[in-house]
Scaffold this motif. Structure first.
Motif, PDB file in Angstrom:
ATOM      1  N   PRO A 128      80.477   7.812 -90.997  1.00  0.00           N
ATOM      2  CA  PRO A 128      80.132   7.713 -89.577  1.00  0.00           C
ATOM      3  C   PRO A 128      78.676   7.299 -89.405  1.00  0.00           C
ATOM      4  CG  PRO A 128      80.279  10.005 -90.244  1.00  0.00           C
ATOM      5  CD  PRO A 128      80.757   9.195 -91.412  1.00  0.00           C
ATOM      6  N   LEU A 129      78.354   6.754 -88.255  1.00  0.00           N
ATOM      7  CA  LEU A 129      76.977   6.363 -87.959  1.00  0.00           C
ATOM      8  C   LEU A 129      76.110   7.569 -87.640  1.00  0.00           C
ATOM      9  CD1 LEU A 129      77.867   3.317 -85.728  1.00  0.00           C
ATOM     10  CD2 LEU A 129      76.651   3.176 -87.895  1.00  0.00           C
ATOM     11  N   GLY A 130      76.689   8.563 -86.985  1.00  0.00           N
ATOM     12  CA  GLY A 130      75.950   9.761 -86.581  1.00  0.00           C
ATOM     13  C   GLY A 130      76.270  10.129 -85.149  1.00  0.00           C
ATOM     14  N   VAL A 131      75.322   9.871 -84.248  1.00  0.00           N
ATOM     15  CA  VAL A 131      75.519  10.155 -82.821  1.00  0.00           C
ATOM     16  C   VAL A 131      75.666   8.828 -82.076  1.00  0.00           C
ATOM     17  CG1 VAL A 131      74.524  11.186 -80.740  1.00  0.00           C
ATOM     18  CG2 VAL A 131      74.220  12.305 -82.972  1.00  0.00           C
ATOM     19  N   VAL A 132      76.623   8.783 -81.168  1.00  0.00           N
ATOM     20  CA  VAL A 132      76.921   7.585 -80.384  1.00  0.00           C
ATOM     21  C   VAL A 132      76.705   7.879 -78.903  1.00  0.00           C
ATOM     22  CG1 VAL A 132      78.718   5.938 -79.721  1.00  0.00           C
ATOM     23  CG2 VAL A 132      78.578   6.760 -82.091  1.00  0.00           C
ATOM     24  N   GLY A 133      75.968   7.001 -78.231  1.00  0.00           N
ATOM     25  CA  GLY A 133      75.822   7.074 -76.781  1.00  0.00           C
ATOM     26  C   GLY A 133      76.792   6.107 -76.129  1.00  0.00           C
ATOM     27  N   VAL A 134      77.599   6.595 -75.187  1.00  0.00           N
ATOM     28  CA  VAL A 134      78.621   5.778 -74.533  1.00  0.00           C
ATOM     29  C   VAL A 134      78.300   5.668 -73.042  1.00  0.00           C
ATOM     30  CG1 VAL A 134      81.071   5.556 -73.960  1.00  0.00           C
ATOM     31  CG2 VAL A 134      80.382   6.457 -76.199  1.00  0.00           C
ATOM     32  N   ILE A 135      78.181   4.441 -72.564  1.00  0.00           N
ATOM     33  CA  ILE A 135      77.960   4.182 -71.138  1.00  0.00           C
ATOM     34  C   ILE A 135      79.194   3.458 -70.623  1.00  0.00           C
ATOM     35  CG2 ILE A 135      76.474   3.115 -69.410  1.00  0.00           C
ATOM     36  CD1 ILE A 135      74.225   3.128 -71.511  1.00  0.00           C
ATOM     37  N   ALA A 136      79.923   4.097 -69.712  1.00  0.00           N
ATOM     38  CA  ALA A 136      81.221   3.590 -69.275  1.00  0.00           C
ATOM     39  C   ALA A 136      81.173   3.141 -67.812  1.00  0.00           C
ATOM     40  CB  ALA A 136      82.285   4.667 -69.459  1.00  0.00           C
ATOM     41  N   PRO A 137      82.036   2.197 -67.417  1.00  0.00           N
ATOM     42  CA  PRO A 137      82.018   1.630 -66.069  1.00  0.00           C
ATOM     43  C   PRO A 137      82.963   2.338 -65.108  1.00  0.00           C
ATOM     44  CG  PRO A 137      83.515   0.368 -67.395  1.00  0.00           C
ATOM     45  CD  PRO A 137      83.008   1.487 -68.284  1.00  0.00           C
ATOM     46  N   TRP A 138      82.994   1.838 -63.863  1.00  0.00           N
ATOM     47  CA  TRP A 138      83.792   2.471 -62.815  1.00  0.00           C
ATOM     48  C   TRP A 138      85.150   1.820 -62.606  1.00  0.00           C
ATOM     49  CZ3 TRP A 138      84.913  -1.335 -59.450  1.00  0.00           C
ATOM     50  CH2 TRP A 138      83.982  -2.367 -59.257  1.00  0.00           C
ATOM     51  N   ASN A 139      85.366   0.604 -63.080  1.00  0.00           N
ATOM     52  CA  ASN A 139      86.585  -0.107 -62.688  1.00  0.00           C
ATOM     53  C   ASN A 139      87.835   0.366 -63.428  1.00  0.00           C
ATOM     54  OD1 ASN A 139      85.483  -1.291 -65.019  1.00  0.00           O
ATOM     55  ND2 ASN A 139      86.395  -3.279 -64.566  1.00  0.00           N
ATOM     56  N   PHE A 140      87.713   0.591 -64.752  1.00  0.00           N
ATOM     57  CA  PHE A 140      88.765   1.239 -65.544  1.00  0.00           C
ATOM     58  C   PHE A 140      88.107   2.429 -66.230  1.00  0.00           C
ATOM     59  CE2 PHE A 140      91.278  -2.355 -64.610  1.00  0.00           C
ATOM     60  CZ  PHE A 140      92.587  -2.125 -65.027  1.00  0.00           C
ATOM     61  N   GLY A 195      94.094  -2.538 -53.004  1.00  0.00           N
ATOM     62  CA  GLY A 195      93.449  -1.428 -52.324  1.00  0.00           C
ATOM     63  C   GLY A 195      91.973  -1.709 -52.087  1.00  0.00           C
ATOM     64  N   PRO A 196      91.149  -0.666 -52.002  1.00  0.00           N
ATOM     65  CA  PRO A 196      89.742  -0.846 -51.661  1.00  0.00           C
ATOM     66  C   PRO A 196      88.896  -1.293 -52.847  1.00  0.00           C
ATOM     67  CG  PRO A 196      90.171   1.461 -52.059  1.00  0.00           C
ATOM     68  CD  PRO A 196      91.507   0.762 -52.144  1.00  0.00           C
ATOM     69  N   LEU A 197      87.805  -1.982 -52.538  1.00  0.00           N
ATOM     70  CA  LEU A 197      86.758  -2.166 -53.517  1.00  0.00           C
ATOM     71  C   LEU A 197      86.001  -0.854 -53.655  1.00  0.00           C
ATOM     72  CD1 LEU A 197      87.585  -5.122 -52.986  1.00  0.00           C
ATOM     73  CD2 LEU A 197      85.182  -5.748 -53.273  1.00  0.00           C
ATOM     74  N   ILE A 198      85.231  -0.713 -54.712  1.00  0.00           N
ATOM     75  CA  ILE A 198      84.633   0.570 -55.041  1.00  0.00           C
ATOM     76  C   ILE A 198      83.599   1.024 -54.009  1.00  0.00           C
ATOM     77  CG2 ILE A 198      82.831  -0.416 -56.509  1.00  0.00           C
ATOM     78  CD1 ILE A 198      84.794   2.860 -57.170  1.00  0.00           C
ATOM     79  N   ASN A 199      82.898   0.084 -53.356  1.00  0.00           N
ATOM     80  CA  ASN A 199      81.893   0.456 -52.360  1.00  0.00           C
ATOM     81  C   ASN A 199      81.570  -0.734 -51.468  1.00  0.00           C
ATOM     82  OD1 ASN A 199      79.882  -1.173 -53.727  1.00  0.00           O
ATOM     83  ND2 ASN A 199      79.589   0.499 -55.173  1.00  0.00           N
ATOM     84  N   ARG A 200      80.803  -0.479 -50.424  1.00  0.00           N
ATOM     85  CA  ARG A 200      80.495  -1.525 -49.456  1.00  0.00           C
ATOM     86  C   ARG A 200      79.589  -2.612 -50.054  1.00  0.00           C
ATOM     87  NH1 ARG A 200      82.596  -3.796 -44.823  1.00  0.00           N
ATOM     88  NH2 ARG A 200      81.179  -5.573 -44.576  1.00  0.00           N
ATOM     89  N   LYS A 201      78.744  -2.234 -50.982  1.00  0.00           N
ATOM     90  CA  LYS A 201      77.870  -3.218 -51.622  1.00  0.00           C
ATOM     91  C   LYS A 201      78.700  -4.302 -52.305  1.00  0.00           C
ATOM     92  CE  LYS A 201      74.148  -3.601 -55.046  1.00  0.00           C
ATOM     93  NZ  LYS A 201      73.308  -2.849 -56.023  1.00  0.00           N
ATOM     94  N   GLN A 202      79.780  -3.885 -52.971  1.00  0.00           N
ATOM     95  CA  GLN A 202      80.651  -4.857 -53.620  1.00  0.00           C
ATOM     96  C   GLN A 202      81.368  -5.741 -52.599  1.00  0.00           C
ATOM     97  OE1 GLN A 202      81.133  -5.585 -56.921  1.00  0.00           O
ATOM     98  NE2 GLN A 202      79.447  -4.185 -57.372  1.00  0.00           N
ATOM     99  N   VAL A 203      81.779  -5.159 -51.488  1.00  0.00           N
ATOM    100  CA  VAL A 203      82.407  -5.942 -50.425  1.00  0.00           C
ATOM    101  C   VAL A 203      81.460  -7.037 -49.946  1.00  0.00           C
ATOM    102  CG1 VAL A 203      83.279  -5.870 -48.053  1.00  0.00           C
ATOM    103  CG2 VAL A 203      83.897  -4.042 -49.666  1.00  0.00           C
ATOM    104  N   ASP A 204      80.233  -6.664 -49.670  1.00  0.00           N
ATOM    105  CA  ASP A 204      79.254  -7.632 -49.168  1.00  0.00           C
ATOM    106  C   ASP A 204      78.965  -8.724 -50.192  1.00  0.00           C
ATOM    107  OD1 ASP A 204      79.108  -6.187 -46.826  1.00  0.00           O
ATOM    108  OD2 ASP A 204      77.302  -5.089 -47.412  1.00  0.00           O
ATOM    109  N   LYS A 205      78.926  -8.352 -51.459  1.00  0.00           N
ATOM    110  CA  LYS A 205      78.656  -9.332 -52.508  1.00  0.00           C
ATOM    111  C   LYS A 205      79.783 -10.355 -52.600  1.00  0.00           C
ATOM    112  CE  LYS A 205      77.463  -9.594 -57.438  1.00  0.00           C
ATOM    113  NZ  LYS A 205      77.216  -8.793 -58.669  1.00  0.00           N
ATOM    114  N   VAL A 206      81.019  -9.891 -52.504  1.00  0.00           N
ATOM    115  CA  VAL A 206      82.165 -10.790 -52.546  1.00  0.00           C
ATOM    116  C   VAL A 206      82.154 -11.736 -51.353  1.00  0.00           C
ATOM    117  CG1 VAL A 206      84.683 -10.889 -52.366  1.00  0.00           C
ATOM    118  CG2 VAL A 206      83.603  -9.264 -53.930  1.00  0.00           C
TER     119      VAL A 206
END
Length: 484
Positions: free
Chosen positions: A142-154, A326-337
């Motif tokens: 093993p490498l040791g300790v792993v930091g995982v940063i995960a997203p909101w879409n899945f 359904g909905p987009l995750i937030n209003r910021k994403q709506v405006d960007k689209v």
């Protein structure tokens, strides 16, 4: 609706409040209902989480393989027993449709089943030596300790593929899910492993505010690998910081995926696949169809068939069985689209179907006469907007498909499998599918991108490689002569 431990961090086997003064209110993107409020983690919590992971790692590495496998089997059983709860929460927290939520939970369980095979692969192999009486041992570690940063879409499956891969290979983990989906992408994962008897400190959970902690999660001296799934801009930043600190990275980033429809394609089938691949989960998928590239000889027929498919889609409340968008995750994403659509229309795109906005829900837009230079062609559109680009021939289709900084997924439709494969082989992308849409993932198949779509691969033996390292130990069995 209340969820156990939905307002807590998990550090060293203890559910606890964060030490930040900041609170985060987690809301349903469809109706704005408050699901939970959490006291966020600060840098001291990140220190505590990484220290707990570091202290637990050596002991976890030494745990018998059969015991590791048993823990994973119990985690799977726990998720299966909570299947409906997880689906319901995913709908409420991320705006997923019922079909998408079910698919994500099954996909997550499949990843866990694949990870069960990893412990027995942590072996030492013997290689011959050119030096007499020497034995070369190459150990998988093993490498040791792993930091995982995960997203909101899945949030569940994209966190679990790193968490499961890291833990199954003897690493320990600090998981940082997106704050918008930290329950399904964090708390539920911890709950499953805690119920399975995972030793304390092996998996830790922090939820942070970027303005407060900055790059500290990545800069921290303890993790040897940072696994990040998210935007290309953020991934480049994280990759730069990690490599400056000589950390390994896995980056699964954005996509601007080409969906090529050649002149001999089955138009109805290509329209069905294109519509699904563009609008599944509101287009909020790095694998989504983004540029539909169609030969002019069949362009009018394809557009009409595609519009017919889109007009059948139900839009609205994701809790309803037939809802597809359904909905987009937030209003910021709506405006960007909407801004990308407006720019492209001003650049000459024709609006075949005009979407409507209600809250965070956008009904489908279909744009035609799109060119490769337009905003919707140049950018990953994380929303329900289809862009259909006409081309003169196969050669131009390939050229347009490759005219992107991205290279994650893609698709080619042709009446000839040989032709489809030949065209697919010329597209610069990590994954591509002949006579299918672009959203595909199997737990044992390499998943990842080229160019600005990322570095590294997830899936099966490819994940196993990412989360491990090798060590050479040579053993001189008889005295070796030296010249002095």
């Amino acid at each position: 609706m209340k969820y156990a431990n939905s307002n807590k961090l998990y550090i060293g086997g203890v559910w606890k409040d964060g030490q930040s003064e900041k609170l985060y209110e987690n809301t349903n993107p469809y109706n704005g209902e408050v699901l939970s409020t959490i006291k966020l983690a600060n840098k001291r919590d990140i220190d505590d989480a990484y220290n707990a992971a570091s202290q637990a790692q050596k002991a976890w590495q030494q745990v018998d393989n059969a015991e590791k496998v048993a823990i994973f089997e119990k985690a799977i059983a726990h998720m299966e027993s909570r299947f409906e709860d997880i689906v319901r929460l995913m709908i409420e927290e991320s705006g997923s449709s019922i079909a998408k939520a079910n698919a994500e939970v099954w996909g997550t369980i499949a990843i866990l089943r694949d990870a069960i095979t990893y412990p027995d692969k942590m072996q030492t192999e013997i290689y011959h030596s050119v030096i007499p009486d020497k034995e070369n041992r190459v150990s998988r570690l093993p490498l040791g300790v792993v930091g995982v940063i995960a997203p909101w879409n899945f949030p569940l499956v994209l966190a679990m593929r790193s968490v499961a891969g890291a833990i199954a290979t003897g690493n320990t983990v600090v998981l940082k899910p997106d704050s918008q989906t930290y329950i399904i992408g964090g708390s539920f994962i911890v709950e499953a492993f805690e119920a399975a008897g995972l030793p304390k400190g092996v998996l830790n959970l922090v939820v942070t505010d970027l303005e407060e902690v900055g790059d500290y999660f990545v800069e921290h001296p303890i993790p040897r690998l940072i696994s990040f799934t998210g935007s290309t801009a953020a991934g480049k930043h994280i990759g730069t910081i990690a490599t400056q600190n000589l950390k390994k990275v896995i980056l699964e980033l954005g996509g601007n995926n080409a969906f090529i429809v050649l002149d001999d394609a089955d138009i109805e089938q290509a329209a069905s696949a294109g519509a699904f691949g563009r609008f599944f989960h509101q287009g909020q998928i790095c694998l989504s169809v983004n540029r539909i590239i169609v030969d002019r000889k069949i362009y009018p027929q394809y557009v009409e068939a595609f519009k017919e498919k889109v007009q059948k889609m139900k839009v609205g409340d994701p809790r309803e069985e037939e809802t597809f968008i359904g909905p987009l995750i937030n209003r910021k994403q709506v405006d960007k689209v909407l801004e990308l659509v407006q720019r492209s229309v001003s650049e000459g795109a024709k609006v075949e179907i005009e979407g409507k906005v209600e809250g965070n829900v956008i009904s489908p837009f279909v744009l035609t006469d799109v060119t490769p230079e337009m905003a919707v062609s140049q950018n990953e559109v994380f929303g329900p907007v289809a862009s259909i680009i006409p081309v003169d021939n196969e050669e131009e289709a390939i050229k347009v498909a490759n005219a992107s900084i991205f290279g994650l997924s893609g698709a080619v439709f042709s009446g000839s499998l040989d032709r489809g494969i030949r065209v697919a082989d010329q597209i610069h992308t990590g994954m591509i599918h002949v006579n299918d849409q672009t959203i595909n993932q199997e737990p044992h198949i390499p998943f990842g991108g080229e160019k600005s779509s990322g570095l590294g691969r997830f899936g099966g033996e490819f994940s196993f490689e990412e989360f491990t390292t090798v060590k050479w130990t040579s053993v001189q069995k008889q005295p070796r002569p030296f010249p002095f």
